[in-house]
Design a protein around this motif. Structure first.
Motif, short mmCIF file in Angstrom:
data_model
loop_
_atom_site.label_atom_id
_atom_site.label_comp_id
_atom_site.label_asym_id
_atom_site.label_seq_id
_atom_site.Cartn_x
_atom_site.Cartn_y
_atom_site.Cartn_z
N HIS A 29 41.10 19.98 87.67
CA HIS A 29 41.20 19.60 86.26
C HIS A 29 40.33 18.38 85.91
O HIS A 29 40.81 17.28 85.69
CB HIS A 29 42.65 19.34 85.86
CG HIS A 29 42.79 19.40 84.34
ND1 HIS A 29 42.27 20.42 83.60
CD2 HIS A 29 43.36 18.56 83.47
CE1 HIS A 29 42.51 20.20 82.33
NE2 HIS A 29 43.17 19.09 82.22
N PRO A 66 43.12 25.21 71.77
CA PRO A 66 43.06 25.26 73.24
C PRO A 66 44.41 25.03 73.91
O PRO A 66 44.61 25.46 75.05
CB PRO A 66 42.07 24.15 73.60
CG PRO A 66 42.04 23.25 72.41
CD PRO A 66 42.36 24.09 71.22
N LEU A 112 43.84 21.83 78.86
CA LEU A 112 44.46 22.93 79.60
C LEU A 112 45.64 23.44 78.77
O LEU A 112 46.43 22.66 78.25
CB LEU A 112 44.95 22.41 80.96
CG LEU A 112 45.52 23.44 81.92
CD1 LEU A 112 44.45 24.42 82.37
CD2 LEU A 112 46.11 22.73 83.15
N TYR A 134 45.77 32.67 79.10
CA TYR A 134 44.36 33.01 78.87
C TYR A 134 44.15 34.52 78.75
O TYR A 134 43.03 34.98 78.60
CB TYR A 134 43.48 32.38 79.97
CG TYR A 134 43.48 30.89 79.81
CD1 TYR A 134 42.59 30.27 78.95
CD2 TYR A 134 44.44 30.10 80.43
CE1 TYR A 134 42.63 28.91 78.74
CE2 TYR A 134 44.49 28.72 80.24
CZ TYR A 134 43.57 28.14 79.39
OH TYR A 134 43.62 26.79 79.17
N GLU A 156 41.74 27.39 87.34
CA GLU A 156 41.30 26.81 86.07
C GLU A 156 39.87 27.19 85.72
O GLU A 156 39.54 27.28 84.54
CB GLU A 156 41.50 25.30 86.05
CG GLU A 156 40.69 24.54 87.07
CD GLU A 156 41.05 23.06 87.04
OE1 GLU A 156 42.25 22.74 86.96
OE2 GLU A 156 40.13 22.23 87.09
N SER A 157 39.04 27.46 86.70
CA SER A 157 37.66 27.84 86.38
C SER A 157 37.64 29.18 85.66
O SER A 157 36.91 29.37 84.68
CB SER A 157 36.82 27.94 87.65
OG SER A 157 36.72 26.68 88.27
N HIS A 182 31.54 23.50 78.62
CA HIS A 182 31.90 22.90 79.91
C HIS A 182 30.61 22.51 80.63
O HIS A 182 29.87 23.38 81.10
CB HIS A 182 32.71 23.89 80.76
CG HIS A 182 33.93 24.37 80.04
ND1 HIS A 182 35.00 23.54 79.79
CD2 HIS A 182 34.24 25.56 79.47
CE1 HIS A 182 35.92 24.22 79.11
NE2 HIS A 182 35.47 25.43 78.90
N SER A 214 31.68 19.32 85.08
CA SER A 214 33.08 19.77 85.07
C SER A 214 33.32 20.93 86.03
O SER A 214 34.46 21.36 86.20
CB SER A 214 33.48 20.19 83.66
OG SER A 214 32.84 21.40 83.30
N TRP A 243 38.36 18.93 78.20
CA TRP A 243 38.95 20.26 78.03
C TRP A 243 40.46 20.17 78.05
O TRP A 243 41.05 19.47 78.87
CB TRP A 243 38.48 21.18 79.16
CG TRP A 243 38.97 22.60 79.05
CD1 TRP A 243 38.74 23.45 78.02
CD2 TRP A 243 39.75 23.31 80.00
NE1 TRP A 243 39.33 24.66 78.28
CE2 TRP A 243 39.95 24.60 79.49
CE3 TRP A 243 40.29 22.98 81.24
CZ2 TRP A 243 40.68 25.57 80.16
CZ3 TRP A 243 41.01 23.95 81.92
CH2 TRP A 243 41.19 25.23 81.38
N ARG A 266 38.82 28.81 82.11
CA ARG A 266 37.84 28.16 81.24
C ARG A 266 36.62 29.02 80.96
O ARG A 266 36.07 29.00 79.86
CB ARG A 266 37.31 26.88 81.93
CG ARG A 266 38.20 25.71 81.89
CD ARG A 266 38.16 24.87 83.15
NE ARG A 266 36.88 24.41 83.59
CZ ARG A 266 36.44 23.16 83.42
NH1 ARG A 266 37.15 22.30 82.73
NH2 ARG A 266 35.30 22.79 83.91
N CYS A 305 32.24 31.14 77.55
CA CYS A 305 32.00 29.69 77.56
C CYS A 305 30.58 29.50 77.04
O CYS A 305 29.84 30.48 76.92
CB CYS A 305 32.11 29.15 78.98
SG CYS A 305 31.02 29.98 80.15
N GLU A 346 34.88 27.49 70.71
CA GLU A 346 36.30 27.84 70.54
C GLU A 346 36.50 28.61 69.23
O GLU A 346 37.46 28.38 68.49
CB GLU A 346 37.18 26.59 70.61
CG GLU A 346 37.09 25.90 71.96
CD GLU A 346 37.79 24.55 72.05
OE1 GLU A 346 38.20 24.02 71.00
OE2 GLU A 346 37.91 24.02 73.16
#
Lengths: 503, 201
Positions: free
Chosen positions: B31, A233, B38, B85, A61-62, A50, A54, B36, A65, A88, A210
């Protein structure tokens, strides 16, 4: 070159001179130095790549990720201690504050005494620490980056006559976004994402993202690489097998995940110390409310530290976080929480950090999960109560109208008198709300197989070809933010490892 | 609060590190398009979804706080995304916990009803009593549920607006400033931040 899930075949094979598992403060410097020395380096990283462009201020979402397991990881014990680790490219350096304190000389002298290695002493590490500070631009903050929560902490310390030191931070022209914990959106924080990793990639290194490494490849008693599974993902399922063969393997997954991986193979036998000696610098959050608008979300996180109680192993610092994180830490919900959160712009959030007086342990748990455990001591509980009392008193004397203490229930105080009997509030360890981000010391470095896990090269005593480079190496807690020390030890490992591979 | 004047700078610009990352032209919003992917929301059947909706309603504040069907749906969706997650076993555990909490009125002897059907204030009060239980597993159950739901609610732009938290314009302004500094500009008094400084200007 950066690889991700879509680049892997169902059964994928890769080869390199050196595979480095992890891209944080421990792994990235080793990979960068090895790549710049001409070696074929391959990083394996469980998280995604990332870039700076980004990063945003949205926690949902942070955290998904950038943080392992959505920040639900916790150390077992009484109390349970939640902790966070980066997941990450850049590892935890992407989500930390970039604090860059050298380890105190007394700590390094103790390391040299415990291990019998002058290389780990003050003189032995001085050159490496200087180099890290240069390469990551460790400096005081510019005045323009300082916000009102930092000013209030400094003013409060001055009012109490306490020592307040400016933090050294790894940053170049930081402008005080206060988004450190969700990735620096201006590229100013010198995380490995914007320093060592670009250097490594420029020198030809590859980064396989990943990809969760689950085991070592061991042949003839020697480590010859690693194997794991790639994470889809979209579904978060692991659905592709990836094997990486290499002449040397460096494990840099942090003080929880590194022993978790190595324990799978029953390593660390000579001393039985693998996974033990777990240190975590637990800390407690104190939330002060001021009558005036503070807007703590503007201005750098942790401009300074109150170091008046350093000899007792207690530090204070301010550390504002976004509303989503503040709200999820509170002991209330619904309307009472909304009333509290409406004062978000009046909050000063600080942490009371206590240096470990005991150690915990990492075990392998069910479902391939690491199981850290740690039990704070009565001495630590006493220091937490003292530290919280000092910090709350400082805020009240400095004009705060209310302070929320990190004790079970909804423990607000609004006058110094209410701080007298805090020992009665904390009847049991469970009554403390703690948190940590500093995880250290589960594969200690040393000169004797009987009391350490790796030798001075960072190589496991009982598995040639397998090295460790991260905070696991620490023989003891250091009492300050560990990033610079981790990077210095990484350079130490790299300087010894690279010539051996090139031979 | 007194405001210190900007400290004199010994040299400008400071010595740069070997690698300097410039700020992006535009700070990312929700986003960002960095390629990436999601994850898909955690799959839930109608009964689990109803239990989640009931929990969201009990934990989030009612009006005059930001509240609407859309906000409730966004909060529930954010919670389901978050579950992806977690280690799968924790995600499954959370779904089981949803049903345990939905049935809390029964096992706390508050009546023959489910949390989803209770009056909102009564449901919130019931959950608060669980959070203050002396039984640690119950407290942990509520800690997890609150963290999952409330971190979604308080991450919504509508909620940020209501709290006076406007991060994107601020980040953009700071990114523009850093770009100016990298180009060689010296800092000015106008670049200082914080309400105390704004008041002094």
């Amino acid at each position: 070159m950066i690889l991700s899930h879509r680049d892997y075949l169902p059964q994928h094979r890769l080869e390199a001179d050196l595979v480095v598992v992890g891209t944080g403060a421990g792994g990235a410097p080793v990979g960068a130095l090895a790549a710049e020395a001409g070696l074929d380096v391959l990083f394996a990283e469980e998280g995604g790549y990332h870039p700076t462009a980004s990063f945003n201020p949205y926690g949902r979402e942070s955290i998904a990720r950038l943080v392992r397991d959505g920040a639900t990881t916790a150390i077992q014990g009484r109390p349970l201690i939640p902790f966070v680790e980066g997941r990450c490219v850049g590892g935890s350096t992407v989500i930390n504050g970039g604090m860059s304190w050298r380890p105190p000389e007394r700590i390094l002298a103790e390391w040299a005494r415990l291990t019998g290695a002058s290389e780990l002493g003050p003189a032995g590490l001085a050159g490496l620490l200087e180099r890290v500070e240069r390469e990551t631009s460790v400096a005081d903050q510019l005045e323009l980056s300082i916000g009102d929560d930092s000013r209030l902490m400094a003013q409060g310390a001055a009012r109490m006559g306490w020592r307040h030191d400016k933090n050294k931070r790894g940053q170049y022209l930081c402008v005080g976004c206060n988004n450190c914990v969700m990735g620096c959106p201006t590229g100013a924080k010198t995380s490995t994402l914007v320093t060592w990793i670009p250097r490594a990639l420029r020198a030809g290194a590859r980064c396989a993202t990943e990809l969760r490494i689950q085991r070592l490849l061991i042949e003839g008693g020697r480590c010859v690489g690693v194997a794991g599974q790639a994470i889809n993902p979209a579904t978060r399922r692991m659905d592709r097998e990836v094997q990486i063969r290499a002449r040397a393997t460096v494990i840099s997954c942090g003080a929880v995940q590194t022993p978790h991986l190595l324990l799978r193979h029953g390593l660390g036998r000579p001393s039985g110390q693998l996974g033990r000696n777990f240190l975590c610098h637990p800390n407690a959050k104190v939330l002060a409310f001021y009558p005036q608008v503070v807007r703590g979300w503007q201005g750098v996180s942790q401009w300074g530290q109150v170091r008046e109680f350093r000899d007792e192993g207690i530090l204070f610092a301010e550390n504002m976080i976004p509303p989503s994180a503040v709200a999820s830490l509170q002991p209330v919900h619904g309307q009472p929480l909304w009333e509290l959160m409406q004062r978000y712009n009046h909050m000063v959030l600080g942490g009371v950090l206590v240096e470990d007086s005991t150690t915990g342990r990492i075990r392998r748990g069910p479902f391939d999960m690491a199981l850290p455990s740690y039990q704070i001591t009565p001495h630590d509980i006493h220091r937490f109560i003292d530290g919280v009392r000092h910090m709350a008193l400082m805020h009240l004397e400095n004009g705060a109208d209310q302070v929320l203490l990190p004790f079970s229930g909804r423990h607000f105080v609004s006058s110094p008198d209410q701080l007298r009997d805090l020992e009665r509030v904390v009847e049991r360890p469970d009554d403390l709300d703690l948190f940590t981000v500093h995880l250290m010391g589960t594969a200690r470095m040393g000169t004797r197989p009987r009391d350490s896990v790796v030798n001075l090269d960072g190589e496991l005593w009982d598995l040639p070809g397998c090295y460790v480079s991260d905070a696991s190496l620490f023989p003891t807690a250091i009492g300050v933010n560990p990033q610079v020390t981790i990077m210095a030890l990484a350079l130490h490992v790299a300087e010894r490892l690279v010539p051996r591979i090139r031979r | 609060m007194s405001v210190a004047p900007p400290e004199p700078l010994p040299a400008w610009p400071p010595q740069p590190p070997p690698v300097v990352e410039p700020p992006p032209p535009v700070v990312a919003g929700v986003h960002p398009g960095d390629g990436w992917v999601l994850a898909e929301p955690w799959p839930m059947g109608p009964s689990t979804l109803a239990a989640l909706d009931g929990l969201v309603r009990a934990l989030c504040p009612a009006s005059p706080a930001p509240w609407s069907a859309e906000i409730a749906a966004q909060t529930a969706l954010g919670t389901r995304l978050f579950l992806r997650y977690l280690p799968p076993v924790l995600g499954i555990g959370f779904v089981a916990a949803l049903h345990v909490l939905d049935l809390a009125p029964l096992w706390r002897l508050r009546g023959l009803t489910r949390l989803r059907d209770m009056d909102r204030a009564a449901a919130a009060a019931l959950l608060q009593s669980l959070a203050e239980s002396r039984f640690q597993p119950l407290r942990l159950l509520l800690m997890g549920a609150r963290a999952a739901v409330l971190s979604s609610y308080y991450d919504l732009v509508q909620v940020h607006e209501a709290l006076g938290y406007h991060p994107l314009p601020f980040l953009q302004q700071r990114a523009d400033l850093r770009r100016r500094l990298l180009a060689g500009s010296r800092p000015e008094a106008a670049d200082l931040i914080g309400p105390s400084v704004e008041g002094a200007r």
